[in-house]
Design an enzyme around this catalytic site. Structure first.
Site, PDB file in Angstrom:
ATOM      1  N   ILE A 188      -1.878 -69.711 -23.607  1.00 56.11           N
ATOM      2  CA  ILE A 188      -1.447 -69.500 -24.995  1.00 56.11           C
ATOM      3  C   ILE A 188      -2.683 -69.585 -25.861  1.00 56.11           C
ATOM      4  O   ILE A 188      -3.192 -70.665 -26.156  1.00 56.11           O
ATOM      5  CB  ILE A 188      -0.430 -70.585 -25.408  1.00 56.11           C
ATOM      6  CG1 ILE A 188       0.782 -70.546 -24.463  1.00 56.11           C
ATOM      7  CG2 ILE A 188       0.003 -70.390 -26.858  1.00 56.11           C
ATOM      8  CD1 ILE A 188       1.776 -71.667 -24.701  1.00 56.11           C
ATOM      9  N   GLU A 189      -3.188 -68.419 -26.277  1.00 51.56           N
ATOM     10  CA  GLU A 189      -4.440 -68.412 -27.027  1.00 51.56           C
ATOM     11  C   GLU A 189      -4.225 -68.648 -28.522  1.00 51.56           C
ATOM     12  O   GLU A 189      -3.088 -68.642 -29.007  1.00 51.56           O
ATOM     13  CB  GLU A 189      -5.173 -67.093 -26.782  1.00 51.56           C
ATOM     14  CG  GLU A 189      -5.538 -66.938 -25.307  1.00 51.56           C
ATOM     15  CD  GLU A 189      -6.374 -65.727 -25.011  1.00 51.56           C
ATOM     16  OE1 GLU A 189      -6.899 -65.634 -23.899  1.00 51.56           O
ATOM     17  OE2 GLU A 189      -6.502 -64.860 -25.898  1.00 51.56           O
ATOM     18  N   ASN A 190      -5.332 -68.862 -29.204  1.00 54.93           N
ATOM     19  CA  ASN A 190      -5.287 -69.094 -30.642  1.00 54.93           C
ATOM     20  C   ASN A 190      -6.454 -68.344 -31.288  1.00 54.93           C
ATOM     21  O   ASN A 190      -7.525 -68.233 -30.687  1.00 54.93           O
ATOM     22  CB  ASN A 190      -5.401 -70.599 -30.928  1.00 54.93           C
ATOM     23  CG  ASN A 190      -5.088 -70.918 -32.378  1.00 54.93           C
ATOM     24  OD1 ASN A 190      -5.929 -70.744 -33.250  1.00 54.93           O
ATOM     25  ND2 ASN A 190      -3.874 -71.359 -32.650  1.00 54.93           N
ATOM     26  N   TYR A 202     -10.431 -70.021 -31.028  1.00 52.59           N
ATOM     27  CA  TYR A 202     -10.417 -70.150 -29.568  1.00 52.59           C
ATOM     28  C   TYR A 202     -10.282 -71.586 -29.047  1.00 52.59           C
ATOM     29  O   TYR A 202      -9.569 -71.812 -28.067  1.00 52.59           O
ATOM     30  CB  TYR A 202     -11.678 -69.499 -28.976  1.00 52.59           C
ATOM     31  CG  TYR A 202     -11.662 -67.997 -28.962  1.00 52.59           C
ATOM     32  CD1 TYR A 202     -10.710 -67.264 -29.661  1.00 52.59           C
ATOM     33  CD2 TYR A 202     -12.606 -67.286 -28.228  1.00 52.59           C
ATOM     34  CE1 TYR A 202     -10.710 -65.878 -29.643  1.00 52.59           C
ATOM     35  CE2 TYR A 202     -12.613 -65.892 -28.198  1.00 52.59           C
ATOM     36  CZ  TYR A 202     -11.666 -65.196 -28.913  1.00 52.59           C
ATOM     37  OH  TYR A 202     -11.671 -63.828 -28.882  1.00 52.59           O
ATOM     38  N   CYS A 222      -4.606 -73.421 -21.615  1.00 56.74           N
ATOM     39  CA  CYS A 222      -4.545 -72.728 -20.331  1.00 56.74           C
ATOM     40  C   CYS A 222      -3.141 -72.836 -19.731  1.00 56.74           C
ATOM     41  O   CYS A 222      -2.377 -73.742 -20.060  1.00 56.74           O
ATOM     42  CB  CYS A 222      -5.538 -73.337 -19.352  1.00 56.74           C
ATOM     43  SG  CYS A 222      -7.267 -73.107 -19.809  1.00 56.74           S
ATOM     44  N   GLU A 225      -2.312 -73.731 -16.726  1.00 57.39           N
ATOM     45  CA  GLU A 225      -2.141 -74.930 -15.915  1.00 57.39           C
ATOM     46  C   GLU A 225      -1.744 -76.118 -16.788  1.00 57.39           C
ATOM     47  O   GLU A 225      -0.876 -76.915 -16.445  1.00 57.39           O
ATOM     48  CB  GLU A 225      -3.441 -75.271 -15.174  1.00 57.39           C
ATOM     49  CG  GLU A 225      -3.948 -74.184 -14.233  1.00 57.39           C
ATOM     50  CD  GLU A 225      -4.899 -73.200 -14.926  1.00 57.39           C
ATOM     51  OE1 GLU A 225      -4.647 -72.813 -16.094  1.00 57.39           O
ATOM     52  OE2 GLU A 225      -5.897 -72.827 -14.289  1.00 57.39           O
ATOM     53  N   CYS A 241     -10.249 -73.694 -14.817  1.00 58.91           N
ATOM     54  CA  CYS A 241     -11.389 -74.137 -15.624  1.00 58.91           C
ATOM     55  C   CYS A 241     -11.531 -75.653 -15.526  1.00 58.91           C
ATOM     56  O   CYS A 241     -10.617 -76.361 -15.085  1.00 58.91           O
ATOM     57  CB  CYS A 241     -11.219 -73.701 -17.082  1.00 58.91           C
ATOM     58  SG  CYS A 241     -10.250 -74.839 -18.101  1.00 58.91           S
TER      59      CYS A 241
HETATM   60 ZN   LIG Z   1      -8.054 -74.121 -17.892  1.00 58.52          ZN
END
Ligand SMILES: [Zn+2]
Ligand SMILES: [Zn+2]
Ligand SMILES: [Zn+2]
Ligand SMILES: [Zn+2]
Lengths: 149, 149, 149, 149
Positions: free
Chosen positions: A59-61, A64, A69, A71, A103
């Site tokens: 779910i991006e913003n 950034y 993420c 997970e 990540c």
């Molecule tokens: Zn991640």
């Protein structure tokens, strides 16, 4: 190659069983990703020790650093439902030619809750197995924060 | 004071209706917080435009920057289930003497999905209403990131 | 329009003095941004109460949540040099047609250190003044975290 | 044990040289940490390929997710001064009985800039050497984000 397209990558998963249903759930979760900036879609399926499965997507913003993420999204869902122990997480991306590990931020969040299996999934449904511990050697954990100083 | 203990703080909510069921869900979600480091427990109930409600709690990490707030936890759950539009979010803490607004990180995440109501809840179940826009004047939004430069 | 291209946006800065040198430093800091993913370049110049100025730029990461904004970069530099009190921060972007406010995450980080001036800068060097408090009404602050519960 | 108190932990650093000056700088940087919530103080000294050294400390926030680790603070300082390549990072904590590895978030930020040495330092000035790659096996890197999908 099995009839439903699942394959194993021998060097990593030869003796490791993985759950085809969880592979499918991770891939399906990817379709709900909100990733208008990177267009990098990720899905995750997290299996709790309770047996319940929680799925997540990235779910991006527009700022950034406030992105999340897949997970960690799955961990958020599970922990907020009372789960604290996990058996495995399945992570699906659109990368065809390489298994992308989670990540570092996600490794940190996963390792807060101990050691469990991490299955990476390619679009062709091939799977590679890791563990949280293997991905976070010498991890910084709750024990360290609470250790006498 | 209503029979079930809900009260309104007149100056803010006089003409603003809030949903007692969502107040209760936010308070209940607080009990699932994983906050061993701050012992500051927060719960949230997020009402999507679909009518469905998603609850969240804060989930801390031994590396503090990897922690997640309750509000963002609720957003993660909703967005990963396909929701993109919201009516309101209810946020409950244990602060007795003050209504604590959401942190800036959460304001950013909420405002990614537009403007909606933000209800703050004290342990005595008193409620104060704000909006995302009011809490994030001159917000940095998707429009800005994608604007021609 | 002054001789060096600086202009004031009357409605906001009419009686507010800003420092042209700090405007220039913020713009210059923007050129050092590491922003290969968004190509959205931001620079900041942070004036501490000591009189010293610390500049920052945004630093992105292939895992978006691990990115850092220019404002927080400048705060990091200052705080790690012992600063705890600030007079103002200047923020420069490439957005020509709008003043973009800092993201919520940065508002939270700025407000940890009190209230001070926030100057937004457009590429034409026009400036608009805000304050941390104005951008973070009903802020969640150290006081709240440490409040008796 | 050398005359100034530096020691090597044989199993890890036997053939690895480390710089006593950088050890001292990391320990010194720790004293500037802003960590009122965890009281877990961390210092870092980052050696760029240019030969310049940038120090950092952890900077916490009343909203824990907006905190910043010492390692990322040092990276912020260096990158905002134009550095993009690094030789080593030295990390000092107050943990007496164990070498604490950097958190996963920091591993992600370090690995954005390639592979280099990571020296962990205990209060008795003993040092253990790792590398970014060793701490982030199967890392998610810029290459993956930009890979054709
Ligand atoms: Zn991640
Ligand atoms: Zn928050
Ligand atoms: Zn920001
Ligand atoms: Zn860290």
């Amino acid at each position: 190659m099995t009839e439903n397209g699942l394959t194993k990558v021998a060097s990593h998963t030869e003796n490791d069983s993985y759950n085809k249903e969880l592979v499918a759930l991770a891939v399906q979760a990817k379709s709900r990703a909100y990733a208008p900036y990177s267009e990098f879609y990720v899905g995750a399926a997290l299996e709790a020790s309770s047996g319940k499965v929680y799925t997540g997507c990235n779910i991006e913003n527009s700022s950034y650093p406030l992105s999340l993420c897949a997970e960690r999204c799955a961990i958020a869902k599970a922990v907020s439902e009372g789960e604290r122990h996990f058996r495995s997480i399945y992570i699906a991306t659109d990368l065809e030619h390489e298994f992308a590990g989670p990540c570092g931020g996600c490794r940190q969040v996963l390792s807060e809750f101990g050691n469990f299996s991490v299955f990476l999934i390619k679009p062709d449904l091939s799977v590679r197995k890791h563990t949280v511990s293997e991905l976070m050697p010498h991890a910084f954990t709750p024990k360290h924060l609470l250790m006498e100083r």
